[in-house]
Design an enzyme around this catalytic site. Sequence first.
Site, PDB file in Angstrom:
ATOM      1  N   ASP A  12       0.850  -1.176   0.000  1.00  0.00           N
ATOM      2  CA  ASP A  12       0.000   0.000   0.000  1.00  0.00           C
ATOM      3  C   ASP A  12       0.894   1.237   0.000  1.00  0.00           C
ATOM      4  O   ASP A  12       2.115   1.147   0.054  1.00  0.00           O
ATOM      5  CB  ASP A  12      -0.946  -0.019   1.204  1.00  0.00           C
ATOM      6  CG  ASP A  12      -2.228   0.754   0.947  1.00  0.00           C
ATOM      7  OD1 ASP A  12      -2.219   1.683   0.121  1.00  0.00           O
ATOM      8  OD2 ASP A  12      -3.252   0.440   1.589  1.00  0.00           O
ATOM      9  N   GLU A  52     -10.401   6.959   5.019  1.00  0.00           N
ATOM     10  CA  GLU A  52      -9.396   6.365   5.900  1.00  0.00           C
ATOM     11  C   GLU A  52      -9.526   6.900   7.330  1.00  0.00           C
ATOM     12  O   GLU A  52     -10.641   7.055   7.833  1.00  0.00           O
ATOM     13  CB  GLU A  52      -8.002   6.546   5.298  1.00  0.00           C
ATOM     14  CG  GLU A  52      -7.893   5.856   3.926  1.00  0.00           C
ATOM     15  CD  GLU A  52      -6.485   5.741   3.408  1.00  0.00           C
ATOM     16  OE1 GLU A  52      -5.646   5.120   4.085  1.00  0.00           O
ATOM     17  OE2 GLU A  52      -6.218   6.265   2.304  1.00  0.00           O
TER      18      GLU A  52
END
Length: 639
Positions: free
Chosen positions: A307, A508
Amino acid sequence: MMKLRYFFLTLLLVLVSSVSAQEALLPYQNPDLSIEERVSDLVSRMTLEEKIGQMTLVEKDSINPDILREYFIGAVVSGGGDYPTGNNTVEGWAAMVQGYQDAALATRLAIPMLYGVDAVHGHSNLLGSVVFPHNIGLGAAANPGLVEEIGRITAREMIATGIYWNYAPVLAVPQDIRWGRTYEGYSENTDLVTELATAALIGLQGDDIAAADTVLGTPKHFVADGGTAFGTSPVDNGLLDRGDTLVDEATLRAVHLAPYYDAIENGARSIMISFSSWQGERLHGHEYLIQDVLRGELGFTGFIVSDWAGVDNVASDYYASVVQSINAGIDMNMVPSDYMRFITAMNQAVSSGDITLERIDEAVANILRVKFELGLFERPYGDETYQASVGSEAHRAVARDAVSQSLVLLKNEQNALPFDADATQTVLVTGSGADNIGMQAGGWTIEWQGVGADGLVGTTVLSALEDAFGENTTLRYSPRGRFSADADGNPAHGDIGIVVAGEQPYAEWFGDTDDLALSNQDRALIAAMREQVDTLVVILLSGRPLVIDTELNLADAVVAAWLPGSEGAGITDVLFGERDFVGRLSFTWLRSMDQLPYDFSALPTEGCDAPLFPFGYGLSYASPDEGAFWLALAAECAP
C-alpha cells in the site's frame, strides 16, 4: 496459368516474410511462446537496475516520463485526487497515461508500465465518470450480478483512459463501524463479503484478463484490515485505521482470510497488503502470512504490491523496513514519492547480501508474468472507442438501479411512503445532504476526502425530488430549514417534510470516530421539521449506521441511503413507489455507542441491550409489518 503461378509466389513470399518476422522477435516478444518462456527469457536479459525499476511503483506527481525511462520504473499510481492537473477529462487522462507508456516502451527492453488507480466505486477520480454506490450500499443490495456488471462498466471507463490496473475490490470484513473505512466493506459478514467481492473481481477481470475489455483487479488489504482494535491506530488522530488486529489465528482465518480463497480461485493476480498489523507485527513485513499462508496455503502466484508507503515503517529504520518487506514477499513497492531512496536501499541490500538476487528475480518474474497475462506487451495502450461511453446514460442507468437496490427502509408508518406524485400538497425539503452530490458520493470521489456540494456530475436528491413531484405539488427547499411564513404571517407548514441528513465525506483515518451521532444541526433540523409537517421522512446519507434512536421515533419514515454516488434519482424511484425496497442491512445497526464493538457471538436479540436493528433487517412496501418487533422495541427504549 500465369495468374495461378503469381498467386502461389505471393503466398510463398508472405509465408517467408511471416517466418522472418517471427525469427526477428526476441523470445519474450513472441506471443506464440508460453508466458513462462517469455518471463524467463526477459528476466535473463535484465540488468539489476531494470529489475529494481520493475519493483518500483511511483505516484504520478512525483515522476515524469523522462524519469520513468531513466530508471526503468515499472508502474505508476494515481491516488485519491491524483488526476491530470488542469485537465480532469477522459482525453486528459488518456494523454497523461500514454506519455508514461511511451516512455516505458522507449527503454532498452520496452517493458510496458502498469498504471493503477483506486476506482473503488467507478472510475471515481475522473470527472464525468459514473460514480456508483460505495460498497456498504452494494452489500445492502446483496446482488452479485449487479456488482459484477458494475465491475465491467468500471473496467471499460478505465480502459478509455488507458488504465488497466484497479486497486479493488476491498475484501475487508469490518467488525467495528467506528472505523473510517467501514463503507469500503460490503458487510460485517464474511460470507456476504466473499460473494460480492468475488463478483466485483470477476466483473473487472472477466473470464480472461487478456481480453481487451478487462482490467487487473487487486483484492485488498491482506489481511484483517477490518478487524483492528479501537485505539491501536499509529496515525495521528486515528483510532482504528492501520491499527492492530488482536484476534487469535482461528478468528483471523475464519473471519478475515476466508474471502481471499475465493478471490484467488476466481483469478486474482495482484493482491495489496494491509497497512495494519496482526498481534503487533505489521502485515507488510509478515513473512508467515505472506509467504506461508498467501503463497503457500492459498497458492497465490500473482504479484504482491504494498500500500501507499506501507513498507516504510515495518522495522526500526527505512533500510531494515525495505529488507524485511521484500524478503517477506512484497514484489512491488508503492513508494510512492521518494523512488531514489527505495532504489538506493535495494541496491545496497543486494550488494550486502541482505536481499538475494534470487528473491529479486522471483519478484520481477511475478510482476512480468501478470503483465504478460494482461496482454500489456501486445496491447499497452487504452482503447479510444470506450471514451464515448464514459458517464453515458447506459452506465448511469446501472448506477441508478444500484442506488435503488441499496436503499434500506428502516421505518414506514402512517403511510408515509410511497409519495403520491400527483397529490395537491406542500413539501418542505431541508438538510445538509439534500442538494449535496459530494455528500452523496463520500470519500474516494475526485479527491481523496471527497468533494464539495457541486463537485460531481450527476443528480442530487433535491433535483430528483423536483423532477418526481407533479405540478400540483409546491416544493420548498431551505438547506437550514428556514422556511418563510405565509402571507398571513403563519409559520411555514408542509404536508410532507423531507430531511436529508448524515455524514460529510471522509476517507481512511479521517473517518475514525468515537461518536456516531448525527450532527447537532441535523438533529435540530429533524426536531424542528417534526413541528412543521404532517408527515416526516428522514433520508440518511452515511458510510455506516449512525445513532438515530431519537430521530427514528420522531420520523414517520426513515431510509438508509448509504453513499449512493452520482445518481440521486435512484432514491426517488423507490420513494415514489416505482420500485419496492429490496435492500437489507449488511451491518448491525447500533442503538448506542456503548454497544461497540459488538460481540457477534453473544449479541442480544431482545431488550434495550439489543441493537436498534439486526443484520438482514429491512422493510418493504410488500411487507409493511415485518419490522414491528424492532420498531416497538425502539419506541420502548427511546431515551
